[in-house]
Design a protein around this motif. Structure first.
Motif, mmCIF file in Angstrom:
data_model
loop_
_atom_site.group_PDB
_atom_site.id
_atom_site.type_symbol
_atom_site.label_atom_id
_atom_site.label_comp_id
_atom_site.label_asym_id
_atom_site.label_seq_id
_atom_site.Cartn_x
_atom_site.Cartn_y
_atom_site.Cartn_z
ATOM 1 N N LEU A 50 0.827 -1.199 0.000
ATOM 2 C CA LEU A 50 0.000 0.000 0.000
ATOM 3 C C LEU A 50 0.864 1.253 0.000
ATOM 4 O O LEU A 50 0.555 2.245 -0.670
ATOM 5 N N HIS A 51 1.934 1.212 0.769
ATOM 6 C CA HIS A 51 2.852 2.347 0.823
ATOM 7 C C HIS A 51 3.450 2.628 -0.553
ATOM 8 O O HIS A 51 3.502 3.786 -1.002
ATOM 9 N N THR A 66 2.196 1.718 -3.450
ATOM 10 C CA THR A 66 1.130 2.139 -4.362
ATOM 11 C C THR A 66 0.807 3.618 -4.182
ATOM 12 O O THR A 66 0.520 4.332 -5.160
ATOM 13 N N SER A 67 0.860 4.099 -2.954
ATOM 14 C CA SER A 67 0.657 5.523 -2.702
ATOM 15 C C SER A 67 1.785 6.351 -3.305
ATOM 16 O O SER A 67 1.561 7.456 -3.814
ATOM 17 N N ARG A 123 3.762 11.177 1.894
ATOM 18 C CA ARG A 123 4.696 10.107 1.553
ATOM 19 C C ARG A 123 5.903 10.112 2.488
ATOM 20 O O ARG A 123 6.425 9.059 2.849
ATOM 21 N N SER A 125 4.582 8.679 5.772
ATOM 22 C CA SER A 125 4.363 7.242 5.630
ATOM 23 C C SER A 125 5.688 6.483 5.620
ATOM 24 O O SER A 125 5.790 5.379 6.181
ATOM 25 N N THR A 144 -2.813 2.818 5.786
ATOM 26 C CA THR A 144 -3.923 1.924 5.455
ATOM 27 C C THR A 144 -5.270 2.638 5.410
ATOM 28 O O THR A 144 -5.703 3.064 4.342
ATOM 29 N N PHE A 195 -7.365 -0.144 2.269
ATOM 30 C CA PHE A 195 -6.912 0.485 1.036
ATOM 31 C C PHE A 195 -7.281 1.971 1.021
ATOM 32 O O PHE A 195 -7.078 2.641 0.014
ATOM 33 N N THR A 214 -4.444 4.679 0.439
ATOM 34 C CA THR A 214 -3.905 4.565 -0.911
ATOM 35 C C THR A 214 -4.884 5.157 -1.929
ATOM 36 O O THR A 214 -4.485 5.885 -2.849
ATOM 37 N N TRP A 235 -4.457 8.556 -4.533
ATOM 38 C CA TRP A 235 -4.850 8.660 -5.939
ATOM 39 C C TRP A 235 -5.963 9.681 -6.127
ATOM 40 O O TRP A 235 -6.053 10.340 -7.167
#
Length: 306
Positions: free
Chosen positions: A28-29, A31-32, A82, A85, A170, A240, A243, A247
């Motif tokens: 997930l990290h 993907t972000s 980011r 995270s 998350t 999710f 994430t 987006w």
């Protein structure tokens, strides 16, 4: 004599407390991070258009202010999220109270970013209705109602926020449900008014009218899907949510900036052939700048100058 011990709450931040699936947290990290990379890439490939159509405008042009806000505010938030995270992923020490406040405030960040897009969309519809004061006042009331719902949702969900650092990677705050409801109602109203004006026939045969109806429908569909996804992930507490939120910010920035740039790219010849522009009393929807060959969307009570 028996002594009783009183357990005191542990106020220390559980530095190594993550979800039950470390691999999921990692995925997930990353993907972000991909959402941030996409936003940077989008800014780079449209930088020429930004220089040509936005930088040349004076600082008192509202469209320039909104564009730069949509361009760089979500980017700055993405960078901050980011970095935070990454620190959470690496179990770095962060102030618990500040981290919790930043996490809770993400719904306000999303609302501010969405406001930038709605300002552009509302301004276009307002101009389509020839600066009708009822439309203008209605949009102001609509935005105030949307803001009130977001603040109410934030207040109602605060007691339910059992925060831990892993949530930055998350789950999204439950207040996103209220944001989704308010935003979708506002966007449906904007699209509905655009369709009403289009069906009345005045703008249907013009390139500008076709652009507005096409973009309005596409934007509503994009935001409907992304906003509903944010609401579902938030309401069900799925892992999710953050994430999808990353987006979501990238989508808002991209759509909002593209919306403005598309208005600037309307050829001057199109306006010359659209007879509906010549009959517009009061504030026009677009102001043609022959020196730049671009069209600048107008806003209630102002006329932008290049």
């Amino acid at each position: 004599m028996e002594t009783s011990t009183v357990q005191r709450p542990n106020l220390a931040w559980p530095l190594r407390r993550m979800s039950s699936d470390p691999q999921l947290d990692y995925d997930l990290h990353k993907t972000s991070i991909a959402a941030l990379v996409f936003l940077v890439w989008e800014n780079l490939i449209t930088l020429d258009d930004e220089v040509a159509h936005i930088w040349s405008k004076p600082w008192n042009a509202w469209i320039k202010t909104v564009f730069l806000f949509l361009r760089y505010f979500p980017l700055a938030v993405q960078l901050c999220n980011r970095i935070i995270s990454e620190m959470v992923e690496q179990h770095e020490h962060l102030d618990f109270s500040a981290l919790r406040a930043w996490y809770i405030s993400q719904v306000l960040v999303a609302h501010l970013a969405m406001t930038g897009v709605e300002i552009v969309m509302m301004a276009r519809v307002y101009a389509l209705f020839r600066n009708n004061p009822w439309i203008g006042h209605g949009f102001i009331f609509l935005w105030l109602a949307e803001t009130l719902v977001v603040l109410l949702g934030l207040f109602l969900t605060l007691p339910d926020v059992h925060f831990e650092p892993a949530l930055m990677i998350t789950r999204a705050p439950h207040s996103f449900v209220y944001l989704a409801i308010a935003a979708l109602l506002s966007q449906a109203t904007i699209l509905g008014l655009t369709l009403v004006r289009f069906l009345q026939g005045q703008w249907g045969g013009t390139s500008l009218g076709q652009l507005l109806i096409r973009e309005g429908t596409i934007i509503y569909f994009i935001f409907f899907v992304s906003t509903m996804a944010a609401a579902i992930y938030s309401a069900r507490g799925l892992a999710f949510g953050m994430t999808e939120y990353a987006w979501y910010l990238s989508i808002i920035s991209t759509v909002g900036c593209r919306l403005i740039l598309n208005m600037q790219r309307i050829p001057s010849s199109s306006r010359a052939t659209d007879s509906s522009f010549h009959g517009t009393a009061g504030l026009e929807l677009t102001t043609l700048h022959a020196s730049h060959g671009a069209v600048d969307a107008s806003f209630p009570g102002t006329m932008s100058s290049a």
